[in-house]
Design a protein around this motif. Sequence first.
Motif, PDB file in Angstrom:
ATOM      1  N   GLN A  33       0.827  -1.207   0.000  1.00 39.58           N
ATOM      2  CA  GLN A  33       0.000   0.000   0.000  1.00 39.58           C
ATOM      3  C   GLN A  33       0.867   1.265   0.000  1.00 39.58           C
ATOM      4  O   GLN A  33       0.619   2.192  -0.765  1.00 39.58           O
ATOM      5  N   VAL A  34       1.880   1.281   0.871  1.00 37.85           N
ATOM      6  CA  VAL A  34       2.731   2.469   0.995  1.00 37.85           C
ATOM      7  C   VAL A  34       3.491   2.731  -0.315  1.00 37.85           C
ATOM      8  O   VAL A  34       3.799   3.884  -0.643  1.00 37.85           O
ATOM      9  N   ALA A  35       3.768   1.669  -1.056  1.00 38.55           N
ATOM     10  CA  ALA A  35       4.466   1.828  -2.344  1.00 38.55           C
ATOM     11  C   ALA A  35       3.665   2.682  -3.323  1.00 38.55           C
ATOM     12  O   ALA A  35       4.223   3.208  -4.288  1.00 38.55           O
ATOM     13  N   GLY A  36       2.385   2.842  -3.043  1.00 37.01           N
ATOM     14  CA  GLY A  36       1.503   3.585  -3.934  1.00 37.01           C
ATOM     15  C   GLY A  36       1.527   5.085  -3.714  1.00 37.01           C
ATOM     16  O   GLY A  36       0.471   5.725  -3.683  1.00 37.01           O
ATOM     17  N   CYS A  37       2.728   5.663  -3.547  1.00 40.41           N
ATOM     18  CA  CYS A  37       2.869   7.124  -3.494  1.00 40.41           C
ATOM     19  C   CYS A  37       4.236   7.485  -4.063  1.00 40.41           C
ATOM     20  O   CYS A  37       5.180   6.683  -3.993  1.00 40.41           O
ATOM     21  N   GLU A  38       4.362   8.662  -4.608  1.00 43.56           N
ATOM     22  CA  GLU A  38       5.602   9.070  -5.278  1.00 43.56           C
ATOM     23  C   GLU A  38       6.793   9.096  -4.328  1.00 43.56           C
ATOM     24  O   GLU A  38       7.930   8.839  -4.729  1.00 43.56           O
ATOM     25  N   GLU A  39       6.528   9.408  -3.057  1.00 44.48           N
ATOM     26  CA  GLU A  39       7.612   9.533  -2.076  1.00 44.48           C
ATOM     27  C   GLU A  39       8.245   8.193  -1.698  1.00 44.48           C
ATOM     28  O   GLU A  39       9.329   8.160  -1.109  1.00 44.48           O
ATOM     29  N   SER A  40       7.576   7.099  -2.013  1.00 44.73           N
ATOM     30  CA  SER A  40       8.041   5.791  -1.536  1.00 44.73           C
ATOM     31  C   SER A  40       9.333   5.324  -2.210  1.00 44.73           C
ATOM     32  O   SER A  40      10.156   4.656  -1.589  1.00 44.73           O
ATOM     33  N   TRP A  41       9.547   5.687  -3.468  1.00 45.47           N
ATOM     34  CA  TRP A  41      10.680   5.150  -4.214  1.00 45.47           C
ATOM     35  C   TRP A  41      12.014   5.460  -3.545  1.00 45.47           C
ATOM     36  O   TRP A  41      12.866   4.580  -3.383  1.00 45.47           O
ATOM     37  N   GLU A  42      12.213   6.711  -3.144  1.00 42.59           N
ATOM     38  CA  GLU A  42      13.469   7.084  -2.489  1.00 42.59           C
ATOM     39  C   GLU A  42      13.654   6.328  -1.175  1.00 42.59           C
ATOM     40  O   GLU A  42      14.765   5.914  -0.834  1.00 42.59           O
ATOM     41  N   ALA A  43      12.556   6.157  -0.451  1.00 41.70           N
ATOM     42  CA  ALA A  43      12.628   5.425   0.829  1.00 41.70           C
ATOM     43  C   ALA A  43      12.953   3.953   0.594  1.00 41.70           C
ATOM     44  O   ALA A  43      13.738   3.347   1.341  1.00 41.70           O
ATOM     45  N   PHE A  44      12.386   3.368  -0.459  1.00 44.46           N
ATOM     46  CA  PHE A  44      12.672   1.970  -0.792  1.00 44.46           C
ATOM     47  C   PHE A  44      14.145   1.816  -1.170  1.00 44.46           C
ATOM     48  O   PHE A  44      14.793   0.830  -0.789  1.00 44.46           O
ATOM     49  N   LYS A  45      14.680   2.771  -1.919  1.00 45.98           N
ATOM     50  CA  LYS A  45      16.085   2.686  -2.342  1.00 45.98           C
ATOM     51  C   LYS A  45      17.023   2.695  -1.143  1.00 45.98           C
ATOM     52  O   LYS A  45      18.029   1.978  -1.121  1.00 45.98           O
ATOM     53  N   LYS A  46      16.713   3.510  -0.147  1.00 48.45           N
ATOM     54  CA  LYS A  46      17.577   3.636   1.029  1.00 48.45           C
ATOM     55  C   LYS A  46      17.714   2.333   1.802  1.00 48.45           C
ATOM     56  O   LYS A  46      18.714   2.104   2.492  1.00 48.45           O
ATOM     57  N   VAL A  47      16.685   1.478   1.756  1.00 44.76           N
ATOM     58  CA  VAL A  47      16.717   0.221   2.525  1.00 44.76           C
ATOM     59  C   VAL A  47      16.831  -1.005   1.606  1.00 44.76           C
ATOM     60  O   VAL A  47      16.572  -2.132   2.029  1.00 44.76           O
ATOM     61  N   SER A  48      17.241  -0.757   0.346  1.00 40.32           N
ATOM     62  CA  SER A  48      17.348  -1.851  -0.639  1.00 40.32           C
ATOM     63  C   SER A  48      16.048  -2.650  -0.736  1.00 40.32           C
ATOM     64  O   SER A  48      16.055  -3.884  -0.846  1.00 40.32           O
ATOM     65  N   GLY A  49      14.948  -1.925  -0.660  1.00 43.13           N
ATOM     66  CA  GLY A  49      13.635  -2.567  -0.656  1.00 43.13           C
ATOM     67  C   GLY A  49      13.320  -3.363  -1.904  1.00 43.13           C
ATOM     68  O   GLY A  49      12.673  -4.413  -1.845  1.00 43.13           O
ATOM     69  N   LEU A  50      13.817  -2.878  -3.033  1.00 42.63           N
ATOM     70  CA  LEU A  50      13.575  -3.583  -4.291  1.00 42.63           C
ATOM     71  C   LEU A  50      14.170  -4.983  -4.239  1.00 42.63           C
ATOM     72  O   LEU A  50      13.531  -5.970  -4.632  1.00 42.63           O
ATOM     73  N   GLY A  51      15.400  -5.071  -3.723  1.00 43.27           N
ATOM     74  CA  GLY A  51      16.059  -6.370  -3.617  1.00 43.27           C
ATOM     75  C   GLY A  51      15.330  -7.310  -2.665  1.00 43.27           C
ATOM     76  O   GLY A  51      15.214  -8.521  -2.928  1.00 43.27           O
ATOM     77  N   VAL A  52      14.815  -6.768  -1.566  1.00 43.65           N
ATOM     78  CA  VAL A  52      14.077  -7.589  -0.597  1.00 43.65           C
ATOM     79  C   VAL A  52      12.801  -8.143  -1.231  1.00 43.65           C
ATOM     80  O   VAL A  52      12.479  -9.331  -1.093  1.00 43.65           O
ATOM     81  N   LEU A  53      12.084  -7.291  -1.953  1.00 44.34           N
ATOM     82  CA  LEU A  53      10.850  -7.740  -2.612  1.00 44.34           C
ATOM     83  C   LEU A  53      11.154  -8.843  -3.631  1.00 44.34           C
ATOM     84  O   LEU A  53      10.403  -9.819  -3.746  1.00 44.34           O
ATOM     85  N   MET A  54      12.249  -8.673  -4.351  1.00 42.49           N
ATOM     86  CA  MET A  54      12.614  -9.691  -5.349  1.00 42.49           C
ATOM     87  C   MET A  54      13.024 -10.996  -4.681  1.00 42.49           C
ATOM     88  O   MET A  54      12.698 -12.082  -5.174  1.00 42.49           O
ATOM     89  N   ASP A  55      13.722 -10.905  -3.547  1.00 48.97           N
ATOM     90  CA  ASP A  55      14.083 -12.126  -2.805  1.00 48.97           C
ATOM     91  C   ASP A  55      12.829 -12.857  -2.325  1.00 48.97           C
ATOM     92  O   ASP A  55      12.778 -14.101  -2.321  1.00 48.97           O
ATOM     93  N   LEU A  56      11.826 -12.095  -1.910  1.00 51.43           N
ATOM     94  CA  LEU A  56      10.578 -12.715  -1.441  1.00 51.43           C
ATOM     95  C   LEU A  56       9.862 -13.457  -2.571  1.00 51.43           C
ATOM     96  O   LEU A  56       9.133 -14.415  -2.325  1.00 51.43           O
ATOM     97  N   LEU A  57      10.082 -12.999  -3.805  1.00 51.79           N
ATOM     98  CA  LEU A  57       9.444 -13.652  -4.964  1.00 51.79           C
ATOM     99  C   LEU A  57      10.211 -14.881  -5.429  1.00 51.79           C
ATOM    100  O   LEU A  57       9.674 -15.700  -6.175  1.00 51.79           O
ATOM    101  N   ASP A  58      11.444 -15.019  -5.000  1.00 47.31           N
ATOM    102  CA  ASP A  58      12.261 -16.184  -5.340  1.00 47.31           C
ATOM    103  C   ASP A  58      11.623 -17.421  -4.705  1.00 47.31           C
ATOM    104  O   ASP A  58      11.467 -17.498  -3.485  1.00 47.31           O
TER     105      ASP A  58
END
Length: 307
Positions: free
Chosen positions: A202-227
Amino acid sequence: MEVVKRRTVKTLVTKLTSVSEQTRTEALCELRLLSKNDPESRPLIAEANAIPLISESLYSTVVTLQENATATILNLSISSKEDLISSHGVLDALSHALRNPASPFVAQCAAATIFSLLTIESFRPIIGHKRDIIFGLVEIIRSPGSVARSIKDSLRALFGIALYPLNRAQMVELGAVQALFSLILKDGRVGLVEDATAVIAQVAGCEESWEAFKKVSGLGVLMDLLDNSTGSSYRTKENAVSALLNLVYCGGEKVAKVVRGKMEKRVLDGIVDVSQNGSEKGKNKAIELLKIVDARLESLSLSSHSL
């Protein structure tokens, strides 16, 4: 019978104004049991103007007072939501109990009450406007000393707050993204990971979220969860798909390009798995994500969906 109940409630509410701490504690204990065991008593308690008096005890440092008060407010939230939200000072009192609980039970009850109120759609912007409530909920999921039940109720409350799109930027600002990903990495319990990823989606659904996700390597975590090798539940994987999709929707082609660049076969296999075996909503979102990630997979995803 109702006359007797009204008289009983009125007597107990009067005792809440006593200067004696013991008298107030005993009255709150009885109101807690009454509101728990007798649903018909809840509106009577609200009508007796008990809510502001009960709320005052949320500021108490006495464990029994604060526990009985938060438990009573939680019971009242089952069927007297309008009375609670319209009572002056209730949200501030709940916020205080969240941030200054005399026991883990107090934090749990306060978070559960907020979640209960958030089931009313029109209350979401009102509660989301209270920064201290969001901060208190985030602190509970961030704190290593929080018990699982409190964390779960806080996650449910944060999810309810995030359902109102205009609340999401403030959640990002108050550190929700970092706290949520930290919880996922540190706590392997399936239920908590599922709930945390639901909030992240849900939180990903705002423009401000991308920078916050980058700071915590969120993209990589989400991809690991899909593995598929990580053993994530389908609910977690569907949430990860939804989060990636929302990031791309809000971030546009710039974000889509980054997602494509980091996409690996193991992750694509996980998305395809969701498109074939997930819920109907999960399948549709996985197909949409596959289209965005690689146009060559569009025909595969569509044929998978038809199986």
